[in-house]
Design a protein around this motif. Structure first.
Motif, PDB file in Angstrom:
ATOM      1  N   TRP A 145       1.373   8.242  -1.046  1.00 56.58           N
ATOM      2  CA  TRP A 145       1.461   6.902  -0.467  1.00 56.58           C
ATOM      3  C   TRP A 145       2.157   6.976   0.891  1.00 56.58           C
ATOM      4  O   TRP A 145       3.056   7.790   1.097  1.00 56.58           O
ATOM      5  N   ARG A 146       1.750   6.086   1.780  1.00 57.22           N
ATOM      6  CA  ARG A 146       2.459   5.918   3.042  1.00 57.22           C
ATOM      7  C   ARG A 146       3.009   4.504   3.109  1.00 57.22           C
ATOM      8  O   ARG A 146       2.330   3.542   2.739  1.00 57.22           O
ATOM      9  N   HIS A 147       4.264   4.375   3.569  1.00 55.15           N
ATOM     10  CA  HIS A 147       4.936   3.085   3.621  1.00 55.15           C
ATOM     11  C   HIS A 147       4.843   2.517   5.037  1.00 55.15           C
ATOM     12  O   HIS A 147       5.288   3.145   5.996  1.00 55.15           O
ATOM     13  N   TYR A 148       4.277   1.322   5.137  1.00 56.18           N
ATOM     14  CA  TYR A 148       4.209   0.604   6.408  1.00 56.18           C
ATOM     15  C   TYR A 148       5.263  -0.501   6.344  1.00 56.18           C
ATOM     16  O   TYR A 148       5.061  -1.555   5.722  1.00 56.18           O
ATOM     17  N   GLU A 149       6.397  -0.242   6.974  1.00 49.93           N
ATOM     18  CA  GLU A 149       7.552  -1.140   6.835  1.00 49.93           C
ATOM     19  C   GLU A 149       7.271  -2.512   7.414  1.00 49.93           C
ATOM     20  O   GLU A 149       7.689  -3.523   6.854  1.00 49.93           O
ATOM     21  N   ALA A 150       6.587  -2.560   8.561  1.00 49.33           N
ATOM     22  CA  ALA A 150       6.346  -3.854   9.200  1.00 49.33           C
ATOM     23  C   ALA A 150       5.519  -4.769   8.302  1.00 49.33           C
ATOM     24  O   ALA A 150       5.720  -5.978   8.268  1.00 49.33           O
ATOM     25  N   GLU A 151       4.550  -4.166   7.555  1.00 50.59           N
ATOM     26  CA  GLU A 151       3.699  -4.960   6.677  1.00 50.59           C
ATOM     27  C   GLU A 151       4.229  -5.033   5.253  1.00 50.59           C
ATOM     28  O   GLU A 151       3.677  -5.741   4.417  1.00 50.59           O
ATOM     29  N   GLY A 220       9.819  11.800   9.744  1.00 43.67           N
ATOM     30  CA  GLY A 220       9.219  10.739  10.552  1.00 43.67           C
ATOM     31  C   GLY A 220       8.059  10.047   9.885  1.00 43.67           C
ATOM     32  O   GLY A 220       7.389   9.224  10.485  1.00 43.67           O
ATOM     33  N   LEU A 221       7.739  10.379   8.625  1.00 45.58           N
ATOM     34  CA  LEU A 221       6.619   9.768   7.934  1.00 45.58           C
ATOM     35  C   LEU A 221       7.139   9.175   6.635  1.00 45.58           C
ATOM     36  O   LEU A 221       7.435   9.907   5.687  1.00 45.58           O
ATOM     37  N   ALA A 222       7.327   7.878   6.586  1.00 47.83           N
ATOM     38  CA  ALA A 222       7.871   7.228   5.399  1.00 47.83           C
ATOM     39  C   ALA A 222       6.787   7.123   4.342  1.00 47.83           C
ATOM     40  O   ALA A 222       5.664   6.725   4.627  1.00 47.83           O
ATOM     41  N   GLY A 223       7.119   7.454   3.110  1.00 45.29           N
ATOM     42  CA  GLY A 223       6.152   7.378   2.024  1.00 45.29           C
ATOM     43  C   GLY A 223       6.732   7.948   0.755  1.00 45.29           C
ATOM     44  O   GLY A 223       7.924   8.208   0.648  1.00 45.29           O
ATOM     45  N   LEU A 224       5.858   8.128  -0.250  1.00 47.49           N
ATOM     46  CA  LEU A 224       6.317   8.687  -1.507  1.00 47.49           C
ATOM     47  C   LEU A 224       5.168   9.404  -2.200  1.00 47.49           C
ATOM     48  O   LEU A 224       3.993   9.223  -1.868  1.00 47.49           O
ATOM     49  N   LEU A 225       5.545  10.226  -3.177  1.00 46.13           N
ATOM     50  CA  LEU A 225       4.612  11.012  -3.956  1.00 46.13           C
ATOM     51  C   LEU A 225       4.751  10.579  -5.399  1.00 46.13           C
ATOM     52  O   LEU A 225       5.861  10.519  -5.936  1.00 46.13           O
ATOM     53  N   SER A 226       3.610  10.257  -6.066  1.00 45.54           N
ATOM     54  CA  SER A 226       3.635   9.764  -7.439  1.00 45.54           C
ATOM     55  C   SER A 226       2.858  10.700  -8.340  1.00 45.54           C
ATOM     56  O   SER A 226       1.727  11.084  -8.014  1.00 45.54           O
ATOM     57  N   LEU A 227       3.462  11.073  -9.484  1.00 39.47           N
ATOM     58  CA  LEU A 227       2.791  11.820 -10.535  1.00 39.47           C
ATOM     59  C   LEU A 227       2.639  10.877 -11.721  1.00 39.47           C
ATOM     60  O   LEU A 227       3.622  10.295 -12.185  1.00 39.47           O
TER      61      LEU A 227
END
Length: 985
Positions: A145-151, A220-227
């Motif tokens: 996943w990538r996190h788009y903070e503004a949205e 520099g790339l906000a996000g997370l990894l899900s299993l």
């Protein structure tokens, strides 16, 4: 009430004796059953590997203390070695840190080595890393996943494993904040987890377990990894979390690497070459980059992606690449073009390997550009309606298109997600103002013809939503002389572009409905004017107000009556009892130690527990004729029972029975999912009516009785009496008098000497507080200190004692026989006050002679109230040059584990141990152990309450350093202390 076992202190530090032949002998029992000890009949050296054996031999030969790791019986022990007498050693091992062999840790180390040697940051490694996670952790699906903070969106970039629809999720701030703070979260029963409520697909896909790890933010790339797991799995171990975190860090490095143009592969185009694009771009930038890189990768002369207008045979091209550059957006009709296949619905892909211009002579684009081959992908929305086109066109015929078709099929979910996002954004431009409300709404064109309605307005009007589309909004307006006419509305709209007012709506059944309307003018991307109309039914406002007033008398969580209702109901019930000469009782029930449940298990668990308590009480109240039940505070309930009899004795007997029955309700535990909680409740009972008593007094009486019940024993009940009220008033009087005593300087410092056991040499004094009211008898500290501790007054008193003690130390003349150190007791509330360290620092600057002479005494309970905060605060105090002592040691938690973690200088043995040291061998043995431990930890020890020569002799035999008590001297004021010191000199 007994809390779950997870909150109990567990002792994990074990001690062993290592003899000169290196045989290991346990001194304390093991807390972990599966830990195997080495053979005590053989040398420990023969049971270690070469590295550990060499390390142990070197440390023992050096004869100094040190920390070391030893592999014993397949487990890694974290140990501390300290020399003892006659060639023996004391070995301590923290069993909570015994490390097992870690398969994932070994693989992580190997991967790190490979990454360091290869120095390869190609995003094409991403599928390989995902496969590694799936196979090593047996996951059913992995999502990046990538996190788009503004949205405030989490957008899925890539997934492997189970099929997954790439739809964005609204990111919950609490979930993301918790994830970043903990560095990873694991869940079971995912569909029931409040933090995962935004991930609505979990229940649909049957996901039972989930592990989330954030991408390192420094990349520099906000996000997370899900299993995600659709099958049961064992609990997540720290090794699992560490392994996933390492992979997440590598993924962040790959995705943060600069994008490079894709290179053509001999085996055909590969989606791995487009990974930087898929993971780093979105919006219009995504479409532009996709067309540019897709054309280069596949060798296409033209690439385009377009959005189809709903119900219109037309495509609006969002991005087009041709002849090495991007072209301006344009629109074209599908009829007579190869893209028309998207309306047939029989296939998602369409391929014309050659002569496409001859097959579609009406398509001027093919003829003008000299295009011969076509590969197209039809993109459909959630209802399988045509939504968009992705097409590649070639000037040369295609000999082989299978690889290109495969690539487009792999791109389809991501491109579809971006087109859906684009379409939704454009739709929101038209109706953004209206969709911010929950009211009925409809959208019209510039001629007031309805284009779209929501279900709320359709229900309000009585029409089906399809029947409303295309009709004039004016046809539903009923004429009313009290509302604005159409001409007036249009005139205001022309000036302000908005209007708000009341109208009457003619429903499908002919009835008229009073509504409030807000009309907002908006323009779409083509500059066309639309009107967004928000409609609110105001005919039921009076009923709504009545309903709101009714809701004001009920508790939202439990559905019971609230305090407001009960106060008014008591007034009515007591008045009726006075009129009928009957008696009743008000029973106030307060859950014991409920705050600890909220603090340790969370407010959600606390609310669920309160709901179950309310259900039991509701069932009990239903069996009592005429009774009323209310929740008046967080964990307080009131049961009002009238008609208990006409005489006082009969009413009290019946109220006693009710109180006992209420307490029996809590004998059975409360079951919350897999958690079983035992709970008790204290009861305060007030009988009514009482002549001349105000209505509010009954609740106050029950509350006073409840507090007394808690002081006597949790889970008990107490009837209110006048003596009880007098005691409460006495405590209040004492609190007020104590405030005046502090202001009028009625408090006095007393000092009790602390002497060395071996030679009775003065080592220090302890400061004690006394209160001598003018013209009255002295008030013992045991009376006024508990009253002060119930309020913030204890902090004011503690500040005064510290200030007076420091001033005495500064004023004592040099050169005389004066105490070396001065000990001052600090209460829990005072120690944990926010500005305690700052005030102490200011005192030491004002009285510099106090440095390295002042000792603060705190109890074990003060420290363990918040161990992390206490550790930090004690380190700050030590840095100021102040000593720290643990008072009444042995009477509290007595956890040895915190002694090695806290910067403590001294232990004070409680007088309860000293009192029987010469008559109870058990007490003497305990003190001997504590003194031995203090020697190892390099702590001074002071024994309190020494009153006999026999007690002193026993302490001397055990090599105790210091003592204080009536045997040496009673507490005395400063002048008497100085006289006593002169006699000693």
């Amino acid at each position: 009430m007994q809390l779950p076992a997870l909150n109990r202190v567990r002792h994990s530090l074990c001690f062993f004796r290592l003899d000169p032949q290196f045989r290991l002998h346990p001194l304390t029992p093991l807390p972990v059953a599966d830990i195997l000890l080495p053979d005590a009949t053989r040398s420990l050296l023969s049971q270690l590997d070469a590295a550990d054996r060499r390390q142990l031999e070197q440390l023992c030969a050096a004869g100094r203390s040190a920390s070391l790791g030893l592999t014993i019986e397949g487990h890694r022990w974290q140990c501390h070695l300290a020399p003892a007498e006659q060639g023996h050693w004391l070995l301590s091992a923290d069993m909570s840190r015994v490390q097992h062999d870690d398969r994932l840790g070994l693989m992580e180390w190997r991967l790190q080595q490979d990454w360091a040697r290869q120095d390869d940051t190609r995003p094409s490694q991403l599928p390989v890393l995902m496969d590694t996670l799936i196979h090593q952790l047996q996951a059913d699906r992995v999502i990046l996943w990538r996190h788009y903070e503004a949205e405030e969106l989490l957008r899925p970039l890539y997934s492997q494993g189970l099929p997954f629809t790439l739809s964005p999720v609204r990111a919950e701030r609490r979930y993301l904040r918790t994830l970043l703070q903990r560095g990873g979260l694991s869940y079971s029963h995912c569909a029931q987890q409040p933090l995962l409520g935004a991930f609505d697909y979990l229940a649909r896909d049957g996901i039972q377990h989930r592990l989330d790890v954030p991408l390192p933010p420094q990349q520099g790339l906000a996000g997370l990894l899900s299993l995600e797991y659709s099958h049961p799995r064992p609990p997540v171990k720290p090794a699992d979390m560490q392994f996933v975190s390492a992979i997440a860090g590598r993924l962040a490095t790959l995705l943060g690497a600069p994008a490079t143009p894709p290179a053509a592969s001999p085996a055909g185009p590969d989606i791995a070459a487009l990974m930087p694009l898929l993971c780093q771009h979105t919006g219009q930038d995504f479409f532009n980059q996709l067309m540019l890189q897709l054309a280069q990768l596949c060798g296409a002369d033209m690439a385009l992606v377009g959005l189809q207008q709903r119900r219109i045979d037309q495509v609006r091209v969002l991005s087009c690449y041709e002849d090495g550059r991007l072209q301006p957006p344009f629109s074209y009709h599908l009829a007579g073009t190869p893209c028309a296949f998207s309306h047939r619905g029989d296939s998602r892909l369409c391929v014309y390997p050659g002569q496409v211009a001859e097959l579609f002579p009406q398509d001027s684009l093919l003829r003008e550009k000299g295009l011969q081959a076509y590969v197209g992908l039809s993109l459909r929305d959630e209802t399988q309606r045509p939504m968009g086109i992705l097409a590649l066109l070639f000037r040369q015929p295609l000999a082989e298109s299978a690889a290109i078709q495969s690539l487009l099929e792999q791109l389809e979910p991501r491109v579809r997600a971006e087109l859906l996002r684009r379409r939704d954004q454009e739709a929101l431009m038209v109706a953004a103002a209206a969709f911010e409300t929950q009211e009925g709404l409809f959208i019209t064109d510039n001629r007031l013809h309805i284009q779209q309605v929501n279900q709320a307005f359709a229900s309000m009007s009585g029409y089906h939503s399809d029947d409303l589309t295309g009709k004039s909004a004016l046809s539903f307006r009923a004429e009313d002389p009290h509302t604005a006419d159409v001409d007036a509305i249009i005139q205001i709209m022309a000036q302000k572009h908005r209007w708000q007012g009341e109208q009457r709506l003619r429903r499908a059944d002919g009835q008229e409905l009073a509504v409030s309307i807000r009309i907002t003018e908006v323009r779409d991307g083509l500059g066309m004017v639309h009107y967004v109309c928000c409609v609110e039914d105001i005919s039921g406002q009076k009923a709504d107000k009545q309903r709101i007033e009714q809701m004001a008398y009920f508790d939202d969580l439990t559905g019971l009556h609230n305090r407001r209702f009960m106060v008014e109901h008591i007034q009515h019930t007591v008045a009726l009892a006075e009129h009928e000469s009957s008696r009743g009782a008000l029973l106030l029930l307060d859950l014991d130690d409920f705050k600890n449940i909220n603090d340790s298990l969370g407010y959600a668990t606390g609310d669920a527990l309160l709901t179950q308590v309310a259900e039991r009480l509701k069932a009990f109240a239903a069996q009592q004729e005429g009774s009323s039940l209310a929740r008046i505070a967080s964990d307080e309930f009131v049961l009002l029972c009238p008609n208990l009899g006409h005489g006082y004795s009969a009413a009290k007997t019946r109220a006693e029975q009710l109180a006992n029955a209420l307490r029996e309700l809590f004998l059975l535990p409360f079951q919350l999912d897999k958690l079983r909680l035992h709970l008790s409740a204290s009861l305060g009972v007030s009988l009514f009516p009482v002549a001349g008593l105000g209505q509010e007094e009954y609740m106050r009486q029950a509350d006073t009785a409840n507090h007394m019940a808690k002081r006597i024993a949790p889970g008990s009940h107490v009837f209110f009496s006048q003596e009880m009220a007098e005691e409460v008033q006495e405590r209040l009087r004492l609190s007020n008098a104590l405030q005046q005593a502090l202001k009028n300087e009625e408090l006095t410092l007393y000092f009790q000497p602390q002497l060395r056991v071996s030679d009775a040499q003065l080592l220090g004094v302890e400061v004690l507080l006394r209160w001598h009211p003018p013209g009255g008898s002295p008030i013992p500290p045991g009376h006024f200190i508990p009253v002060a501790e119930e309020t913030s007054l204890i902090c004011d008193i503690g500040d005064w004692v510290l200030q007076q003690s420091c001033r005495r130390i500064q004023q004592w003349p040099a050169g005389q026989a004066l105490p070396g150190r001065v000990s001052v007791n600090i209460s829990a509330r005072h120690f944990h006050s926010p500005d305690f360290v700052a005030r102490l620092s200011a005192l030491l600057q004002q009285y510099p002679a106090c440095r390295n002479r002042l000792t603060l005494e705190v109890t074990e309970g003060v420290i363990l109230e918040n161990l992390q905060e206490s550790r930090t605060r004690m380190s700050q105090i030590k840095a100021l040059g102040v000593y720290l002592s643990i008072d009444d040691f042995g009477t509290g938690y007595s956890s040895f584990a915190y002694l090695r973690e806290l910067p403590v200088d001294e232990l004070k043995l409680d007088r309860s141990f000293i009192q029987h040291i010469d008559t109870r061998p058990q007490d003497k043995a305990i003190i001997a152990c504590l003194l031995e431990l203090a020697v190892i930890l390099k702590l001074a020890v002071v024994a309190e309450g020494v009153e006999t020569e026999q007690q002193l002799a026993s302490l001397s035999e055990l090599n105790c350093l210091a003592y204080q008590g009536y045997l040496a001297a009673r507490p005395m004021p400063e002048p008497q202390l100085m006289a006593w010191l002169a006699q000693q000199g």
